[in-house]
Design an enzyme around this catalytic site. Sequence first.
Site, short mmCIF file in Angstrom:
data_model
loop_
_atom_site.label_atom_id
_atom_site.label_comp_id
_atom_site.label_asym_id
_atom_site.label_seq_id
_atom_site.Cartn_x
_atom_site.Cartn_y
_atom_site.Cartn_z
N GLY A 20 5.16 -16.71 12.53
CA GLY A 20 3.90 -16.55 11.82
C GLY A 20 3.70 -15.16 11.26
O GLY A 20 2.60 -14.60 11.30
N SER A 22 4.00 -14.09 8.09
CA SER A 22 3.72 -13.97 6.66
C SER A 22 2.24 -14.20 6.36
O SER A 22 1.81 -15.32 6.05
CB SER A 22 4.59 -14.95 5.88
OG SER A 22 4.59 -14.63 4.51
N GLY A 24 -0.90 -14.71 4.46
CA GLY A 24 -1.04 -15.28 3.12
C GLY A 24 -0.33 -16.60 2.97
O GLY A 24 -0.62 -17.37 2.06
N ALA A 27 0.76 -22.16 6.05
CA ALA A 27 1.55 -23.00 6.96
C ALA A 27 2.25 -22.16 8.02
O ALA A 27 2.29 -22.50 9.20
CB ALA A 27 2.57 -23.81 6.17
N SER A 28 2.81 -21.04 7.59
CA SER A 28 3.49 -20.16 8.53
C SER A 28 2.52 -19.64 9.58
O SER A 28 2.79 -19.64 10.79
CB SER A 28 4.12 -18.98 7.78
OG SER A 28 4.61 -18.00 8.67
N ASN A 110 13.75 -16.85 -2.64
CA ASN A 110 13.37 -15.44 -2.59
C ASN A 110 14.57 -14.50 -2.56
O ASN A 110 14.40 -13.28 -2.49
CB ASN A 110 12.50 -15.15 -1.37
CG ASN A 110 11.22 -15.96 -1.35
OD1 ASN A 110 11.00 -16.75 -0.44
ND2 ASN A 110 10.38 -15.78 -2.35
N GLU A 174 9.69 -10.72 -5.45
CA GLU A 174 9.89 -11.84 -4.54
C GLU A 174 10.90 -12.86 -5.08
O GLU A 174 10.98 -13.98 -4.59
CB GLU A 174 8.55 -12.52 -4.27
CG GLU A 174 7.53 -11.60 -3.63
CD GLU A 174 7.69 -11.43 -2.13
OE1 GLU A 174 7.91 -12.43 -1.44
OE2 GLU A 174 7.59 -10.28 -1.65
N ARG A 214 2.18 -10.42 -4.05
CA ARG A 214 3.48 -9.87 -3.68
C ARG A 214 4.35 -9.49 -4.87
O ARG A 214 5.25 -8.66 -4.74
CB ARG A 214 4.23 -10.88 -2.81
CG ARG A 214 3.44 -11.32 -1.59
CD ARG A 214 4.26 -12.22 -0.70
NE ARG A 214 3.48 -12.83 0.36
CZ ARG A 214 3.96 -13.59 1.31
NH1 ARG A 214 5.26 -13.85 1.34
NH2 ARG A 214 3.19 -14.12 2.23
N HIS A 250 3.17 -17.59 -3.63
CA HIS A 250 4.14 -17.51 -4.71
C HIS A 250 3.77 -18.54 -5.78
O HIS A 250 3.16 -19.57 -5.48
CB HIS A 250 5.56 -17.81 -4.22
CG HIS A 250 6.14 -16.77 -3.33
ND1 HIS A 250 6.89 -17.07 -2.20
CD2 HIS A 250 6.11 -15.42 -3.39
CE1 HIS A 250 7.28 -15.95 -1.61
NE2 HIS A 250 6.82 -14.94 -2.31
N CYS A 371 11.42 -23.77 -1.94
CA CYS A 371 11.71 -22.52 -1.23
C CYS A 371 13.16 -22.47 -0.76
O CYS A 371 13.76 -21.40 -0.70
CB CYS A 371 10.79 -22.37 -0.02
SG CYS A 371 9.09 -21.92 -0.40
#
Length: 445
Positions: A20, A22, A24, A27-28, A110, A174, A214, A250, A371
């Site tokens: 966790g 990240s 912003g 989900a993370s 990324n 990114e 970012r 993103h 991703c």
Amino acid sequence: MNAREFNFDGLVGPSHNYAGLSFGNVASFNNVRSAANPRQAALQGLAKMRELAARGFAQAVMPPQGRPNFRLLRRLGFSGSDADVLAHAYREAPVILACAYSAAPMWTANAATVSPSADSHDGRVHFTAANLNNKLHRSEEHVQATRTLRAIFHDGSHFMVHDPLPPVPAFGDEGAANHTRFASSYGAAGVEFFVYGRVEFDPAAPSPKKYPARQTLEASQAVARLHGLDPARTVFAAQNPDVIDQGVFHNDVIAVGNGNVLFYHDQAFFDEAETIEALRRSLGGVGAELQAVRVASGQVPVADAVASYLFNSQLLSKPDGRMALVVPHECRENAAVSRYLAGLVAGGGPIDELVEFDLRQSMRNGGGPACLRLRVVLTDDQAAAMHQGVIMTEALYAQLVAWVERHYRDRVEPKDLADPQLAIECAAALEELTRILGLPGLYDL
């Protein structure tokens, strides 16, 4: 010129975990410190690669990065044996240890921005590894990403792998998560589309208030210069700061493009009308017509788009000229998204098929189908010039599944990051992987 799009999917590493890290990425953040299943994660990703390759799409593997990142830990003052470093970091700074064990390199969108030879000034394929300097856990990925790209795309007559941009806020980059290419065909001259969330040198420019932006305009412009892109065929657009604050960290969480099709949410861009018009003008200059598939907020609210990762999907061109949309299971489980997609494929537009995958392990960590892959357009000669050992085949799939079964745990919790045996297992797995892929010396472990 004949060319194909290869999708290089990130192979999930043996230390896959939910930290966790990240801010912003909703989900993370929602799954922080829960137990992860590295074996399942890797097998889910491999199943996707195998299926798409079997359907005739050009598919390749991007190897995972070495974890834990002992170089980072030692630079931050943890010393002694490897076991000592892990124990001290876990005791004194567990978040830093989690950064050193970050699973984020699996999301190869990324890893870099890629421009095909039809767009570049020197007729080579250009790569710029993303500096990812907005987050500590991603800020050193460019070291191995550059090394890996140079190992796979080693022929300097066909490929140019640039160093990352300076790792300062003005050039936050990114990679392909904020970049899309449009063209009438993969081998034709195209339009490269860069989306940014912030302008470093214009404090009056729109920016989000809750979550960080970012990608900077300055970084996107620098990549375009490095790749020798034609300004007339390059479009820069501001992301909507309001959707960044809703978890759209993103552009590939709110829009995806392929060929001459842009599939996007009506809140994706700060100035929707001007962005679409700029793309139409630029594509008209290369003899193509933009097909914009617009999803209205009334059809799919931003919250549902983020929860399902509807737009973090892959658009793939089929031999009949229509397109397939590769989506995660979560799109079927969300009522609004499922209803929208049923109408989309039946509506007679350019997208007429859904291909669904179980990518639950990746989704829980904050990344969907888009991703997981880096798109690389290659001519036949360029495809022959790259390293062949990473191209997905039935034989490679079988080897990698057996490798995962030998080396991967089925459960990793935050406390396991302090276990020196996990680090030993990871190193052994990657050493064997270099032999499977034919990439000796890939890692500097």
